[in-house]
Design a protein around this motif. Structure first.
Motif, PDB file in Angstrom:
ATOM      1  N   PHE A  65       0.881  -0.889   0.104  1.00 48.05           N
ATOM      2  CA  PHE A  65       0.048   0.205   0.168  1.00 48.05           C
ATOM      3  C   PHE A  65       0.723   1.315   0.114  1.00 48.05           C
ATOM      4  O   PHE A  65       1.905   1.178   0.435  1.00 48.05           O
ATOM      5  N   PRO A  66       0.564   2.343  -0.512  1.00 54.36           N
ATOM      6  CA  PRO A  66       1.656   3.455  -0.260  1.00 54.36           C
ATOM      7  C   PRO A  66       0.731   4.005   0.645  1.00 54.36           C
ATOM      8  O   PRO A  66      -0.116   3.923   1.254  1.00 54.36           O
ATOM      9  N   LEU A  67       2.390   5.288   1.515  1.00 53.87           N
ATOM     10  CA  LEU A  67       1.566   5.896   2.196  1.00 53.87           C
ATOM     11  C   LEU A  67       0.217   6.441   2.187  1.00 53.87           C
ATOM     12  O   LEU A  67      -0.565   6.803   3.268  1.00 53.87           O
ATOM     13  N   LYS A  68       0.381   7.437   1.150  1.00 51.51           N
ATOM     14  CA  LYS A  68      -1.219   8.163   0.938  1.00 51.51           C
ATOM     15  C   LYS A  68      -2.393   7.180   1.589  1.00 51.51           C
ATOM     16  O   LYS A  68      -3.431   8.409   1.711  1.00 51.51           O
ATOM     17  N   ARG A  69      -1.865   6.595   0.640  1.00 49.86           N
ATOM     18  CA  ARG A  69      -3.532   5.001   0.836  1.00 49.86           C
ATOM     19  C   ARG A  69      -3.454   4.962   2.222  1.00 49.86           C
ATOM     20  O   ARG A  69      -4.327   4.841   3.093  1.00 49.86           O
ATOM     21  N   ILE A  70      -2.464   4.791   2.797  1.00 50.13           N
ATOM     22  CA  ILE A  70      -2.130   4.523   4.250  1.00 50.13           C
ATOM     23  C   ILE A  70      -2.939   5.283   4.835  1.00 50.13           C
ATOM     24  O   ILE A  70      -3.643   5.227   5.785  1.00 50.13           O
ATOM     25  N   LYS A  71      -2.777   6.168   5.023  1.00 48.88           N
ATOM     26  CA  LYS A  71      -2.859   7.975   5.203  1.00 48.88           C
ATOM     27  C   LYS A  71      -4.126   7.624   5.690  1.00 48.88           C
ATOM     28  O   LYS A  71      -5.309   8.092   6.498  1.00 48.88           O
ATOM     29  N   ASP A  72      -4.641   7.230   3.960  1.00 47.02           N
ATOM     30  CA  ASP A  72      -7.025   7.959   4.411  1.00 47.02           C
ATOM     31  C   ASP A  72      -7.498   6.276   4.576  1.00 47.02           C
ATOM     32  O   ASP A  72      -7.856   6.770   5.991  1.00 47.02           O
ATOM     33  N   ILE A  73      -6.977   5.310   4.979  1.00 46.27           N
ATOM     34  CA  ILE A  73      -7.394   4.436   5.636  1.00 46.27           C
ATOM     35  C   ILE A  73      -7.316   4.388   6.896  1.00 46.27           C
ATOM     36  O   ILE A  73      -8.768   4.282   7.607  1.00 46.27           O
TER      37      ILE A  73
END
Length: 254
Positions: A65-73
């Protein structure tokens, strides 16, 4: 769960886990993991809760998972750490299974190269699996099975002519947005066009996208190169423009 009272400085966390101080600082800078406790001298202090979240982040990262997506989740109000761990476990077991299949195939191929084993053309590709739709998987991870199942059910119930008509409307919206991509994504005309995209999604796929989900979809357009490549076929930079327009639309209306 019983927790300890000790808090750790960034260097201590780095030494404990084996992750660089620079990486921890980067997580802090992008708002992925920003410990709230501070020492008297102004140093960030990591609590047990912070370390639990860091573990969760690293599990997601291990799964690609990219960091940007991890943050969103992890910033979603509905995020549940226990449920995430259970899902991550399933994903890692599937990854382990795939890796074992690939290792077995490599061993067989090496024996074949040495003349120790006959390998048919069919056996040569037994470890590969192309049956899964990456776009569907991505959507399932982001919004859950229900939204995707509704979309698939709605589309599959359409006749061939209805599906072609829907595809034509979708492409027309993409082309209109592509013509606007050099203008401001917050302009009145851009926002009218992106509203047309929002209405189209909600009218044709059997699922009502919230403004937050619509915004998240736009973020995925630039976070995932598969989406970017697909959308930018209508014009270079369209994915980025749509993402910014969708964010502005969602923030204005929610």
């Amino acid at each position: 769960m019983r927790r300890g009272n000790k808090v750790l400085k960034v260097k201590e966390v780095s030494e404990l886990i084996g992750i660089s101080v620079r990486t921890l600082h980067h997580y802090d800078e992008i708002g992925l993991l920003s410990p709230e406790k501070m020492s008297g001298s102004g140093y960030r202090l990591y609590t047990d809760t912070d370390l639990e979240m860091l573990q969760q982040i690293l599990f997601f990262k291990e799964l690609g998972f990219p960091l940007k997506r991890i943050k969103d989740i992890i910033n979603q109000p509905s995020f549940n750490r226990k449920e995430a761990l259970e899902t991550q476990r399933k994903m890692l077991l599937e990854k382990k299974k795939r890796l074992n299949q690939m290792l077995t195939l490599i061993d067989k191929t090496l024996k074949h190269e040495k003349g120790e084993l006959e390998l048919s053309n069919k056996e040569r590709f037994e470890g590969f699996d192309f049956s899964k739709n990456p776009y569907e998987e991505e959507a399932r991870e982001r919004w859950g099975n229900e939204a995707v199942d509704k979309s698939k059910k709605k589309v599959s119930s359409m006749s061939t002519s209805e599906q072609k008509e829907m595809e034509g409307k979708m492409n027309a919206i993409y082309r209109r947005l592509a013509e606007l991509r050099d203008s401001s994504p917050t302009s009145e005309e851009s926002q009218e066009a992106i509203k047309e995209w929002y209405d189209f999604l909600n009218s044709n796929f059997g699922h009502q996208y919230s403004y937050e989900a619509f915004k998240g979809l736009g973020q995925m357009y630039v976070a995932d190169e598969r989406f970017t490549k697909n959308i930018d076929q209508f014009g270079e930079g369209l994915a980025k423009f749509m993402s910014e327009a969708m964010t502005a639309f969602a923030d204005k209306n929610k």
